[in-house]
Design an enzyme around this catalytic site. Sequence first.
Site, PDB file in Angstrom:
ATOM      1  N   GLU A 209      42.915  39.906  42.119  1.00  0.00           N
ATOM      2  CA  GLU A 209      41.582  39.453  42.526  1.00  0.00           C
ATOM      3  C   GLU A 209      40.887  38.688  41.399  1.00  0.00           C
ATOM      4  OE1 GLU A 209      40.085  39.646  45.643  1.00  0.00           O
ATOM      5  OE2 GLU A 209      42.152  40.140  46.145  1.00  0.00           O
TER       6      GLU A 209
ATOM      7  N   HIS B 126      40.455  34.802  42.233  1.00  0.00           N
ATOM      8  CA  HIS B 126      39.075  34.551  42.658  1.00  0.00           C
ATOM      9  C   HIS B 126      38.053  34.697  41.530  1.00  0.00           C
ATOM     10  CE1 HIS B 126      40.573  34.502  46.754  1.00  0.00           C
ATOM     11  NE2 HIS B 126      41.123  35.686  46.576  1.00  0.00           N
TER      12      HIS B 126
ATOM     13  N   HIS C 204      37.669  44.486  49.058  1.00  0.00           N
ATOM     14  CA  HIS C 204      38.825  43.608  48.948  1.00  0.00           C
ATOM     15  C   HIS C 204      38.555  42.615  47.832  1.00  0.00           C
ATOM     16  CE1 HIS C 204      42.102  41.038  51.131  1.00  0.00           C
ATOM     17  NE2 HIS C 204      42.220  41.024  49.821  1.00  0.00           N
TER      18      HIS C 204
END
Length: 297
Positions: A115, A119, A60
Site C-alpha cells: 500500500e 499508493h 484496504h
Amino acid sequence: NAEYMGGFARSMISATAFVSLLLVSLVHAQCGGTDFDYFLLVQQWPAGLSSHLTSYFTLHGLWPSRQGSQVLTYPCQCTHEQFDMSQLSSVSSDMEKYWFSVKGSSGNEAFWSHEWSKHGTCALQSSQEAYFQTTLKLREDIAAYDRLAAVGITPGGSYHADLFDKAFADLGVTVLLGCDHTFSNLHEIGFCYDKSFNLIECDNSVKVLGKRDEVTSCDRSKPITYAGAHALRNEPTKAGASTGTVSHSDAMKVGIAAVSVVGLVALLAAVAFAVRRRRPQPIVTIAAKTTDCYVRV
C-alpha cells in the site's frame, strides 16, 4: 504428424504467454503518472472476504485517484522510497488491529509495504507515519460499523442500497459499495476526499463505474449481503495469519478454477494454431481489447 504437434505445442506456449500478459495488464495497465484529483479511502468488511468477524471495518488503503475522462487511470509508485516499519512505532498497534491482511498468506508487513509503495508514495505526505496515521484517523471518523448498526444493518442480513446510503446521510456524501464476483456480497466501502482530506461527494464519473471497479461493483438494484459469522471459513488464528486448512468446497472451487484456466489456455492455443495455419498473424491483434476491467488493489 510431428510437424503438426510441434506447431500445436508452440501455439500452446504462445497462448499461455498471452494469457499471462493479459492478466498482468488488468492490474497495471491503468497505472501511471503522479497527478491526481482526489483521495479514495477504501475500507474492508473482513467477514465479506471470508476472514474473521469484527465489530468494525478494516482498511484496504488510501488511494490517490482521478476522475472525469481519466477515471480509469491512477498514479502509482511515484517515488522509490522503500517501506520502513521502524517509522511506524506510534501507530503499529492500531495498524495490527484496523489494517490487517485479510488474505493471511503475505502477512501484514507485506500488505502495508504494498500500500505504501503503490499508493502512499503518491499521497504527498511528509512521512510514512503521516500517511498511515492519516488513513487510520479517516477510518475512525467514518465509524462505518456503528453507522450501519444505527439504521438496522447488522451482520448476517441483506439490505437495499438506499439503507446503506441512509446510514451515511448525515455525512452529506454517498457511500461507494464494493462487492465480490456475485455483485451482491459486500466486501468494501469507499469514500472520497479532497487533497486537504475533507470528505466530499464522489464525482459522478466514479460512481457510474459500477461493476468495472472493485469499490463500486455492488448491484444497487438488488439486496446486498452484509456477511456474518455464517459466511466465515478458515478463520485466522490471529490477524493476518491463516490456519492453513482448506475446506472441501474450497478445494472444489480451486479445482474448477484450475480446469477453467487450463480449458481457456487450450482454447486459445487451438485458435492460435488455426489462425497461424490459415492466416499467419499474431493472436494478440485479435484479443488485445477483450476487457476493460479495472483493478487497483
